[in-house]
Motif scaffolding. Structure first.
Motif, short mmCIF file in Angstrom:
data_model
loop_
_atom_site.label_atom_id
_atom_site.label_comp_id
_atom_site.label_asym_id
_atom_site.label_seq_id
_atom_site.Cartn_x
_atom_site.Cartn_y
_atom_site.Cartn_z
N ASP A 114 36.06 -1.38 69.65
CA ASP A 114 36.82 -2.60 69.37
C ASP A 114 36.29 -3.24 68.09
N GLY A 115 37.01 -3.04 67.01
CA GLY A 115 36.59 -3.59 65.73
C GLY A 115 37.06 -5.00 65.48
N ASN A 116 37.63 -5.64 66.50
CA ASN A 116 38.12 -7.01 66.34
C ASN A 116 37.24 -8.05 67.01
N ASP A 117 36.51 -7.64 68.04
CA ASP A 117 35.66 -8.57 68.77
C ASP A 117 34.26 -8.59 68.14
N MET A 118 33.94 -9.68 67.45
CA MET A 118 32.66 -9.78 66.76
C MET A 118 31.55 -10.37 67.63
N THR A 119 31.84 -10.61 68.90
CA THR A 119 30.85 -11.24 69.78
C THR A 119 29.51 -10.50 69.80
N PRO A 120 29.49 -9.16 69.94
CA PRO A 120 28.19 -8.47 69.94
C PRO A 120 27.43 -8.67 68.63
N PHE A 121 28.15 -8.77 67.53
CA PHE A 121 27.52 -8.99 66.22
C PHE A 121 26.91 -10.38 66.14
N TYR A 122 27.63 -11.37 66.69
CA TYR A 122 27.10 -12.74 66.71
C TYR A 122 25.84 -12.85 67.56
N GLU A 123 25.68 -11.94 68.51
CA GLU A 123 24.53 -12.00 69.41
C GLU A 123 23.28 -11.37 68.80
N LEU A 124 23.41 -10.75 67.64
CA LEU A 124 22.24 -10.17 66.99
C LEU A 124 21.31 -11.27 66.50
N ASP A 125 20.03 -10.95 66.46
CA ASP A 125 19.06 -11.91 65.94
C ASP A 125 19.36 -12.19 64.48
N ASP A 126 19.15 -13.42 64.07
CA ASP A 126 19.48 -13.80 62.69
C ASP A 126 18.27 -13.89 61.78
N SER A 127 17.06 -13.74 62.31
CA SER A 127 15.87 -13.87 61.48
C SER A 127 15.02 -12.62 61.46
N LEU A 133 32.32 -8.92 52.66
CA LEU A 133 30.95 -8.48 52.95
C LEU A 133 30.65 -8.56 54.44
N ILE A 134 31.11 -9.63 55.08
CA ILE A 134 30.90 -9.75 56.53
C ILE A 134 31.64 -8.64 57.25
N SER A 135 32.85 -8.34 56.82
CA SER A 135 33.63 -7.27 57.42
C SER A 135 32.94 -5.92 57.25
N THR A 136 32.38 -5.68 56.07
CA THR A 136 31.66 -4.43 55.81
C THR A 136 30.44 -4.32 56.72
N ALA A 137 29.69 -5.40 56.84
CA ALA A 137 28.50 -5.40 57.70
C ALA A 137 28.88 -5.16 59.16
N PHE A 138 29.96 -5.79 59.60
CA PHE A 138 30.39 -5.63 60.99
C PHE A 138 30.87 -4.22 61.26
N ARG A 139 31.61 -3.63 60.32
CA ARG A 139 32.07 -2.25 60.50
C ARG A 139 30.89 -1.28 60.59
N GLN A 140 29.86 -1.53 59.80
CA GLN A 140 28.68 -0.68 59.86
C GLN A 140 27.97 -0.82 61.20
N TYR A 141 27.93 -2.05 61.70
CA TYR A 141 27.33 -2.30 63.02
C TYR A 141 28.11 -1.55 64.11
N CYS A 142 29.43 -1.63 64.05
CA CYS A 142 30.27 -0.93 65.04
C CYS A 142 30.05 0.58 64.96
N SER A 143 29.93 1.09 63.75
CA SER A 143 29.70 2.52 63.57
C SER A 143 28.35 2.95 64.13
N ASP A 144 27.33 2.14 63.90
CA ASP A 144 25.99 2.47 64.38
C ASP A 144 25.88 2.44 65.90
N HIS A 145 26.72 1.62 66.54
CA HIS A 145 26.61 1.44 67.99
C HIS A 145 27.82 1.98 68.75
#
Length: 205
Positions: A131-144, A115-127
């Motif tokens: 680089d589909g291996n570096d999750m740093t930009p995803f970690y920087e998203l707001d969590d709330s 599920l995390i991989s699916t969410a991250f791939r969608q994020y990469c597609s939207d932006h």
């Protein structure tokens, strides 16, 4: 020295690394995981480790420490604290969706890494991120923030897609979140953080 007074100054990535390193979870987190397991026929997969629905539900209770220790042991296999923390956030999202839709169940295994991989791939597609291996930009998203550009939004979409691909449900429309909802499984915004965990719990207000 970093004190609670200044925790609100941390970036989302820094906050996740801190919370993940300290193994911090919302007060009702393990109870929420138990409720998810009750609605997941194939069990839950955490960091490649399978927690079956049975005999877990028969041998344990949601209130005993044995179950909490079991979940904690599975999550301790995760090397990166920030990844561990977004897994906690994902479980909170799943708990809220299932709580709001009592007719839904997962008919297969609930693989959290997938599920995390699916969410991250969608994020990469939207932006348009190559680089589909570096999750740093995803970690920087707001969590709330439940707006479109948040981990909560991407996780909710991934969970709903998973449910629609293999679930038992009635004709009632699936309820997820409204943009105005506040996701309280994230660290409290109050810099004083009145609770010991720095969380309000796995609930949407």
């Amino acid at each position: 020295m970093l004190t609670r007074k200044y925790w609100h100054l941390l970036t989302p990535l820094q906050s996740r690394r801190l919370n993940g390193s300290l193994n911090r979870v919302p007060p009702n987190f393990y109870d929420s995981v138990w409720k998810i397991l009750e609605r997941t026929q194939g069990g839950i997969v955490i960091a490649g480790q399978h927690l079956p629905q049975q005999p877990t539900l028969s041998d344990m209770t949601p209130f005993e420490l044995t179950f909490s220790y079991k979940i904690e042991s599975m999550m301790s296999a995760i090397e990166h604290p920030e990844y561990r923390q977004i897994l906690v956030e994902l479980l909170c999202i799943i708990a809220v969706i299932l709580e709001r839709n009592s007719e839904l169940i997962f008919s297969n295994k609930l693989d959290l890494d997938q599920l995390i991989s699916t969410a991250f791939r969608q994020y990469c597609s939207d932006h348009d991120i190559a680089d589909g291996n570096d999750m740093t930009p995803f970690y920087e998203l707001d969590d709330s923030d439940l707006s479109k550009n948040s981990t909560a939004s991407y996780f909710a979409r991934a969970v709903i897609d998973s449910l629609l691909n293999g679930i038992c449900l009635t004709k009632r429309k699936i309820t997820t979140f409204m943009p105005s909802d506040s996701l309280s499984c994230a660290p409290a915004s109050n810099p004083e953080r009145s609770d010991n965990q720095g969380y309000n719990g796995c609930l949407v207000s």
